[in-house]
Write an enzyme that holds these catalytic residues in place. Structure first.
Site, PDB file in Angstrom:
ATOM      1  N   GLY A  10       0.836  -1.207   0.000  1.00  0.00           N
ATOM      2  CA  GLY A  10       0.000   0.000   0.000  1.00  0.00           C
ATOM      3  C   GLY A  10       0.862   1.246   0.000  1.00  0.00           C
ATOM      4  N   TYR A 144     -16.214  -0.848   6.578  1.00  0.00           N
ATOM      5  CA  TYR A 144     -14.818  -0.534   6.903  1.00  0.00           C
ATOM      6  C   TYR A 144     -14.571  -0.707   8.411  1.00  0.00           C
ATOM      7  CZ  TYR A 144     -10.749   2.605   7.533  1.00  0.00           C
ATOM      8  OH  TYR A 144      -9.538   3.158   7.873  1.00  0.00           O
ATOM      9  N   LYS A 148     -12.216  -3.309  10.432  1.00  0.00           N
ATOM     10  CA  LYS A 148     -11.129  -2.883  11.336  1.00  0.00           C
ATOM     11  C   LYS A 148     -11.284  -3.557  12.701  1.00  0.00           C
ATOM     12  CE  LYS A 148      -8.634  -0.319   8.679  1.00  0.00           C
ATOM     13  NZ  LYS A 148      -7.339  -0.868   8.241  1.00  0.00           N
ATOM     14  N   ILE A 174      -6.412  11.514   8.974  1.00  0.00           N
ATOM     15  CA  ILE A 174      -5.030  11.969   8.788  1.00  0.00           C
ATOM     16  C   ILE A 174      -4.991  13.062   7.719  1.00  0.00           C
ATOM     17  CG2 ILE A 174      -2.658  11.285   8.213  1.00  0.00           C
ATOM     18  CD1 ILE A 174      -3.664   9.903  10.756  1.00  0.00           C
TER      19      ILE A 174
HETATM   20  C1  AKB Z   1     -11.822   7.291   6.832  1.00  0.00           C
HETATM   21  O1  AKB Z   1     -12.345   8.416   6.930  1.00  0.00           O
HETATM   22  O2  AKB Z   1     -12.411   6.300   6.381  1.00  0.00           O
HETATM   23  C2  AKB Z   1     -10.409   7.116   7.343  1.00  0.00           C
HETATM   24  C3  AKB Z   1     -10.374   6.666   8.756  1.00  0.00           C
HETATM   25  C4  AKB Z   1     -10.811   7.561   9.838  1.00  0.00           C
HETATM   26  O3  AKB Z   1      -9.967   5.562   9.015  1.00  0.00           O
HETATM   27  N1  AKB Z   1      -9.694   8.353   7.194  1.00  0.00           N
END
Ligand code: AKB
Length: 313
Positions: A10, A144, A148, A174
């Site tokens: 990545g 997502y 995680k 970030i």
């Molecule tokens: C997102 O917004 O999906 C990422 C995160 C906070 O993991 N930047």
């Protein structure tokens, strides 16, 4: 640290690109192999080895482990929150199978250390919103976030079952100017600086008072390297560490920009990403990272804003 050979999967992404360059300056250019499905350009391509790699191809990761006699793997490949909601099956496959592939190769090949990023997305609507503790309710409701949270469990399991030295951070949003983010909910906090500098205005898809935890890239890189350099017996959390630097809303970042660009115009056109943001914490308690491996952030909103605006052309 002689004798280390690192694979960073990545490497063309927002964090991967900067992390690769910092690792190369620390370990020597030829000892840090950048890998991605996207071929890099510029200093990343020119400064050291690159391998085209799909993280879903476990055999090829194993081949690279042999070819370079790898001692460390960083797996930074992921589909982020907003894109993940559009392509849930693909997000799950990339985020989960990609992680399991790297964990398995690390185990099989006796890799010394592995890094994998988690996120504030691993929390959910039932998590306490303010100063979210390290250990708390986690019921994420984005694909997502679910990937995680499950990924954190896999990392801890590999540590407990096989003694694999895998380390992880729950990154907040970030902010950086070198490589664009893609497909995240917190991307507005990058776009706003580029649009402010280039057009003097920005229409934000997140509502003005929505607080989210954020961090400037130099702090995120510093934390990652610090965690990876810490002696193994100081790492008490084997799922993923909370990490914090600042918390702000779109309105607050708009005001910080106005100190430099007084005519900056900020308007709002809220979309589906607002619902995602509302399920995440507003601020994070990262006292475990501070106690275990000495984490300290450097950038607050004003310091980051001055630096972002200085660097964006
Ligand atoms: C997102 O917004 O999906 C990422 C995160 C906070 O993991 N930047």
């Amino acid at each position: 640290m002689p004798g280390e050979t690192i694979l960073l999967i990545g490497a063309s992404g927002q964090i991967g690109a900067e992390l690769t360059m910092l690792l190369r300056s620390q370990y020597g250019n030829s000892n840090v192999v950048a890998a991605d499905i996207k071929i890099p350009v510029g200093e990343l391509a020119e400064s050291g080895p690159f391998e085209e790699l799909n993280v879903l191809d476990r055999n090829r990761i194993a081949e690279l482990a042999d070819k370079y006699k790898l001692t460390q793997i960083y797996n930074m490949a992921a589909m982020l929150s907003a894109t993940g909601e559009k392509f849930p099956q693909k997000a799950w496959q990339l985020n989960m199978d990609g992680l399991i592939n790297t964990l398995e190769v690390a185990r099989e090949k006796g890799i010394k250390k592995m890094y994998w990023p988690s996120s504030i997305a691993a929390f959910g609507p039932t998590t306490p919103k303010t100063d979210t503790p390290q250990i708390t309710i986690m019921e994420p409701n984005t694909i997502y976030g679910i990937s995680k949270q499950a990924g954190e469990r896999w990392c801890e399991w590999y540590f407990l079952k096989y003694g694999l030295d895998v380390r992880s951070i729950r990154y907040p949003g970030i902010i950086s100017y070198k490589t664009e983010p893609g497909g995240g909910t917190t991307d507005y906090a990058v776009d706003i600086y580029f649009k402010a500098k280039q057009t003097g205005k920005y229409t934000c898809y997140i509502a003005e008072n929505t607080l989210l935890p954020m961090m400037y890239m130099p702090d995120a890189i510093k934390a990652t390297l610090q965690l990876m350099d810490a002696p193994a017996d100081t790492i008490k959390v084997r799922s993923s560490y909370n990490l914090a630097a600042m918390t702000f809303s779109p309105k607050m970042v708009g005001e910080a920009i106005k100190k430099h660009i007084p005519d900056f115009e900020l308007t709002y056109d809220v979309d589906f990403r607002q619902k995602i943001a509302e399920t995440w914490p507003g601020s994070i308690d990262d006292s475990a990272a501070r106690a275990d491996w000495g984490w300290q952030h450097e950038y607050d909103l004003d310091k980051m804003t001055a630096d972002m605006l200085k660097h964006i052309k």
